[in-house]
Design an enzyme around this catalytic site. Structure first.
Site, PDB file in Angstrom:
ATOM      1  N   SER A 240       0.826  -1.209   0.000  1.00  0.00           N
ATOM      2  CA  SER A 240       0.000   0.000   0.000  1.00  0.00           C
ATOM      3  C   SER A 240       0.858   1.256   0.000  1.00  0.00           C
ATOM      4  CB  SER A 240      -0.953   0.008   1.196  1.00  0.00           C
ATOM      5  OG  SER A 240      -0.234   0.015   2.422  1.00  0.00           O
ATOM      6  N   GLU A 241       2.040   1.202   0.662  1.00  0.00           N
ATOM      7  CA  GLU A 241       2.939   2.355   0.677  1.00  0.00           C
ATOM      8  C   GLU A 241       4.398   1.900   0.653  1.00  0.00           C
ATOM      9  OE1 GLU A 241       2.053   5.450   0.462  1.00  0.00           O
ATOM     10  OE2 GLU A 241      -0.090   5.307   0.920  1.00  0.00           O
ATOM     11  N   THR A 242       5.187   2.611  -0.128  1.00  0.00           N
ATOM     12  CA  THR A 242       6.645   2.518  -0.083  1.00  0.00           C
ATOM     13  C   THR A 242       7.156   3.916   0.214  1.00  0.00           C
ATOM     14  OG1 THR A 242       6.787   0.683  -1.658  1.00  0.00           O
ATOM     15  CG2 THR A 242       8.742   2.074  -1.407  1.00  0.00           C
TER      16      THR A 242
END
Length: 224
Positions: A48-50
């Site tokens: 979902s997030e990097t």
């Protein structure tokens, strides 16, 4: 000249167990990378997030000046785009820096698209191991990480549209709806934490919700 390898970790936020919580990839950059590369890597991680950390040139690393906050640039990418703010990836970034020994301060300042955010190490007074030691032989206190994020004031929401929101959330019973001022999201209050867990969002219907960029669903947490 070849680029330096990028060190990264995948951190499960909001949990003490592996493969649970909310995962985020945390990448430590020693040199600039272009946005296309950053986005491509985030797509490959497919989380979902990097997030990407770059130490700022005025950041202090001298142990004798540990009261001075360490400073890093922080950016967040989903698999498809850069975003202005992400809570769990910021927590993951702070945890990575505190545990890696890259910072000597108990406070980290992140320079982001949403302004300066801070992460503070807050002792909880409990030792990590009962009667044991950590690998270097020195006892260490456990700690929480306290995040300081910008507030987004809430406004009222047209009650005539409440049924549309409920339908978009799979018929969930809605207690209250408010609208955020800065991001123009809807904050929807449900009756219980279980109602949030049982939620069946209808994404096509959410896209039709009147004049909003997103829907945030919450409820009072059950007692521990």
């Amino acid at each position: 000249m070849a680029k330096k390898p990028v060190k990264f970790s995948v951190v499960d936020a909001f949990t003490e167990s592996a493969f649970k919580g909310n995962p985020a990839a945390v990448c430590l950059l020693e040199e600039d990378r272009d946005d296309q590369w950053l986005q491509a890597l985030a797509a490959e991680f497919n989380l979902s997030e990097t997030c990407y950390l770059t130490r700022l040139s005025d950041s202090v690393s001298d142990p004798a000046l540990s009261s001075t906050p360490a400073r890093f640039r922080l950016r967040w990418f989903t698999p498809v785009t850069e975003v202005d703010l992400c809570g769990h990836a910021t927590l993951a970034a702070a945890s990575t820096l505190f545990k890696s020994g890259l910072v000597n301060s108990d406070i980290i300042e992140f320079s982001t698209l949403s302004g300066i955010l801070t992460a503070k190490k807050v002792p909880d007074g409990v030792e990590v191991a009962s009667g044991s030691t950590i690998p270097n032989g020195e006892a260490q206190d456990s700690y929480f990480i306290e995040l300081n994020f910008p507030a987004d004031p809430l406004n009222g929401f047209n009650s005539t549209d409440a049924s549309l929101i409920s339908n978009a959330l799979g018929g969930a019973s809605v207690i209250d709806i408010r609208r955020t001022t800065v991001t123009d999201d809807l904050l929807v209050l449900l009756p219980s934490g279980k109602a949030v867990l049982d939620l069946l969002p209808q994404y096509d219907e959410i896209k039709k919700c009147p004049g909003t960029s997103g829907v945030i669903v919450t409820a009072v947490a059950p007692p521990e």
